[in-house]
Design a protein around this motif. Structure first.
Motif, PDB file in Angstrom:
ATOM      1  N   UNK A  49       0.820  -0.924   0.072  1.00 54.58           N
ATOM      2  CA  UNK A  49      -0.006  -0.030  -0.014  1.00 54.58           C
ATOM      3  C   UNK A  49       0.788   1.288  -0.030  1.00 54.58           C
ATOM      4  N   UNK A  50       1.878   1.172   0.847  1.00 48.49           N
ATOM      5  CA  UNK A  50       2.673   2.325   0.882  1.00 48.49           C
ATOM      6  C   UNK A  50       3.625   2.637  -0.340  1.00 48.49           C
ATOM      7  N   UNK A  51       4.161   1.530  -0.675  1.00 45.68           N
ATOM      8  CA  UNK A  51       4.941   1.670  -1.771  1.00 45.68           C
ATOM      9  C   UNK A  51       4.294   2.224  -3.200  1.00 45.68           C
ATOM     10  N   UNK A  52       3.087   1.693  -3.335  1.00 42.41           N
ATOM     11  CA  UNK A  52       2.432   1.836  -4.396  1.00 42.41           C
ATOM     12  C   UNK A  52       1.724   3.353  -4.249  1.00 42.41           C
ATOM     13  N   UNK A  53       1.405   3.967  -3.086  1.00 40.08           N
ATOM     14  CA  UNK A  53       0.975   5.246  -2.918  1.00 40.08           C
ATOM     15  C   UNK A  53       2.011   6.092  -3.344  1.00 40.08           C
ATOM     16  N   UNK A  54       3.319   5.682  -2.872  1.00 37.74           N
ATOM     17  CA  UNK A  54       4.452   6.582  -3.178  1.00 37.74           C
ATOM     18  C   UNK A  54       4.953   6.664  -4.471  1.00 37.74           C
ATOM     19  N   UNK A  55       4.966   5.537  -5.106  1.00 39.26           N
ATOM     20  CA  UNK A  55       5.357   5.460  -6.361  1.00 39.26           C
ATOM     21  C   UNK A  55       4.220   6.073  -7.497  1.00 39.26           C
ATOM     22  N   UNK A  56       2.942   5.794  -7.163  1.00 39.88           N
ATOM     23  CA  UNK A  56       1.876   6.447  -7.827  1.00 39.88           C
ATOM     24  C   UNK A  56       1.658   7.687  -7.762  1.00 39.88           C
ATOM     25  N   UNK A  57       1.953   8.186  -6.534  1.00 43.01           N
ATOM     26  CA  UNK A  57       1.963   9.844  -6.573  1.00 43.01           C
ATOM     27  C   UNK A  57       3.094  10.660  -7.308  1.00 43.01           C
ATOM     28  N   UNK A  58       4.226   9.820  -7.540  1.00 42.12           N
ATOM     29  CA  UNK A  58       5.304  10.279  -7.871  1.00 42.12           C
ATOM     30  C   UNK A  58       5.029  10.001  -9.611  1.00 42.12           C
ATOM     31  N   UNK A  87      -6.780  -4.030  13.761  1.00 41.00           N
ATOM     32  CA  UNK A  87      -5.864  -2.851  13.651  1.00 41.00           C
ATOM     33  C   UNK A  87      -4.634  -2.902  14.736  1.00 41.00           C
ATOM     34  N   UNK A  88      -4.365  -3.979  15.262  1.00 38.84           N
ATOM     35  CA  UNK A  88      -3.174  -4.087  16.395  1.00 38.84           C
ATOM     36  C   UNK A  88      -2.177  -4.677  15.580  1.00 38.84           C
ATOM     37  N   UNK A  89      -0.969  -4.715  16.140  1.00 37.81           N
ATOM     38  CA  UNK A  89       0.118  -5.546  15.728  1.00 37.81           C
ATOM     39  C   UNK A  89       1.217  -4.347  15.049  1.00 37.81           C
ATOM     40  N   UNK A  90       1.009  -3.086  15.072  1.00 38.88           N
ATOM     41  CA  UNK A  90       1.990  -2.164  14.803  1.00 38.88           C
ATOM     42  C   UNK A  90       1.011  -0.743  14.007  1.00 38.88           C
ATOM     43  N   UNK A  91       1.839  -0.097  13.445  1.00 36.26           N
ATOM     44  CA  UNK A  91       1.190   1.213  12.702  1.00 36.26           C
ATOM     45  C   UNK A  91       0.393   0.587  11.616  1.00 36.26           C
ATOM     46  N   UNK A  92      -0.644   1.422  11.355  1.00 34.51           N
ATOM     47  CA  UNK A  92      -1.447   1.116  10.066  1.00 34.51           C
ATOM     48  C   UNK A  92      -1.600   1.987   8.929  1.00 34.51           C
ATOM     49  N   UNK A  93      -1.809   1.533   8.011  1.00 39.77           N
ATOM     50  CA  UNK A  93      -2.096   2.440   6.684  1.00 39.77           C
ATOM     51  C   UNK A  93      -3.259   3.005   6.529  1.00 39.77           C
ATOM     52  N   UNK A  94      -3.353   4.227   6.326  1.00 40.73           N
ATOM     53  CA  UNK A  94      -4.493   5.057   6.120  1.00 40.73           C
ATOM     54  C   UNK A  94      -4.606   5.878   4.850  1.00 40.73           C
ATOM     55  N   UNK A 155      -6.371   1.437  -3.080  1.00 38.63           N
ATOM     56  CA  UNK A 155      -6.198   0.036  -2.668  1.00 38.63           C
ATOM     57  C   UNK A 155      -5.212  -0.742  -3.489  1.00 38.63           C
ATOM     58  N   UNK A 156      -4.067  -0.930  -3.019  1.00 35.61           N
ATOM     59  CA  UNK A 156      -2.934  -1.585  -3.664  1.00 35.61           C
ATOM     60  C   UNK A 156      -2.501  -2.837  -2.747  1.00 35.61           C
ATOM     61  N   UNK A 157      -3.281  -3.256  -1.894  1.00 37.32           N
ATOM     62  CA  UNK A 157      -2.646  -4.268  -0.910  1.00 37.32           C
ATOM     63  C   UNK A 157      -2.414  -5.481  -1.684  1.00 37.32           C
ATOM     64  N   UNK A 158      -2.862  -5.834  -2.733  1.00 30.84           N
ATOM     65  CA  UNK A 158      -2.607  -7.375  -3.606  1.00 30.84           C
ATOM     66  C   UNK A 158      -1.498  -6.850  -4.505  1.00 30.84           C
ATOM     67  N   UNK A 159      -1.044  -5.803  -4.785  1.00 29.71           N
ATOM     68  CA  UNK A 159       0.365  -5.466  -5.701  1.00 29.71           C
ATOM     69  C   UNK A 159       1.489  -6.276  -5.236  1.00 29.71           C
ATOM     70  N   UNK A 160       2.276  -6.335  -6.121  1.00 32.88           N
ATOM     71  CA  UNK A 160       3.836  -7.110  -6.060  1.00 32.88           C
ATOM     72  C   UNK A 160       3.615  -8.606  -5.906  1.00 32.88           C
ATOM     73  N   UNK A 161       2.296  -8.904  -6.704  1.00 30.93           N
ATOM     74  CA  UNK A 161       2.148 -10.297  -6.788  1.00 30.93           C
ATOM     75  C   UNK A 161       3.130 -11.114  -7.862  1.00 30.93           C
ATOM     76  N   UNK A 162       4.160 -11.233  -7.134  1.00 29.56           N
ATOM     77  CA  UNK A 162       5.355 -11.440  -8.160  1.00 29.56           C
ATOM     78  C   UNK A 162       5.052 -12.931  -8.833  1.00 29.56           C
TER      79      UNK A 162
END
Length: 248
Positions: A49-58, A87-94, A155-162
């Motif tokens: 999610x975060x990688x795609x948000x960063x790459x896509x925004x750029x 929502x537990x286990x560490x920081x979440x993506x928002x 919604x990019x949680x299924x990206x990088x499906x190598x």
């Protein structure tokens, strides 16, 4: 702009849609975000999610504001909302809620500029995101349409499906009509240039990832969450090969 540093103030409700069924959460500034947690979606999905948000925004894609959200323990312990422990286990993506938007439907495709459709198409192939399917018969598009006739890419949680084959990944893509245009050397070279520029920011981008997502065990630097960042980078580098640009 780096992802926002957010803190949750109130869990409002859980979505009834989508496989992940994310949560709607109000942050300490009063804004509402669609949130996915580590124990619900998994670390690899939040990295995507975060990688795609960063790459896509750029790349200039219209991706809603996003950030890394801290969820105070008290919010998940003292709520009647089902599944809040995800929502537990560490920081979440928002991802900031796009108000009054609806899921893109097939007749609206003609209102989107061809250049933007091409950009989304090549981006999804680049990151192997096979979750953008739509035909006249319906599908799961993960694109929002705002009343002002604006697109929002989510919604990019299924990206990088190598392991997924590129052709299968792009089957029934919402913007498949644009595939033949990549035979034009001018179109190809422009997108190649953009991908090359964005990938040049890779080291800056991965530094934004919380360690809690990258490692299975924070005390063991060998316990990398698969696919590793090196494997993801290798996947992205395939745009240098001619095979990547054969869309049809």
């Amino acid at each position: 702009m780096p992802p926002l540093a957010l803190e949750a103030a109130e869990i409002l409700r859980r979505s009834e849609q989508g496989v992940c069924r994310p949560f709607f959460i109000r942050d300490t500034h009063g804004d509402i975000y669609v949130v996915k947690g580590v124990d619900g979606t998994g670390k690899a999905s939040l990295i995507s999610e975060l990688l795609c948000a960063e790459l896509g925004s750029r790349l200039g894609l219209p991706i809603p504001l996003y950030g890394i959200m801290t969820i105070p323990k008290g919010l998940t312990s003292f709520t009647a909302i089902d599944g809040a422990q995800e929502l537990e286990g560490g920081p979440a993506f928002a991802s900031k809620l796009v108000t009054n938007a609806t899921s893109l439907i097939y007749p609206q495709i003609t209102q989107i500029p061809p250049e933007l459709k091409q950009r989304v198409l090549v981006f999804d192939k680049w990151v192997k995101n096979g979750d953008r399917r739509l035909t006249e018969k319906g599908g799961n598009v993960n694109l929002l349409w705002e009343p002002s006739s604006r697109l929002a890419v989510i919604d990019h949680n299924v990206a990088f499906d190598i392991p997924c084959d590129d052709d299968e990944c792009m089957k029934d893509h919402v913007f498949s009509e644009e595939k033949p245009k990549f035979a034009d050397l001018v179109v190809k070279s422009e997108h190649h240039r953009l991908l090359d520029n964005v990938l040049g920011d890779w080291d800056t981008i991965i530094d934004l990832l919380p360690d809690e997502w990258v490692y299975r065990d924070l005390w063991d630097e060998e316990s990398l969450v698969p696919p590793t960042l090196d494997e993801r980078y290798e996947l992205l580098c395939r745009f240098h090969h001619d095979d990547f640009w054969r869309m049809t």
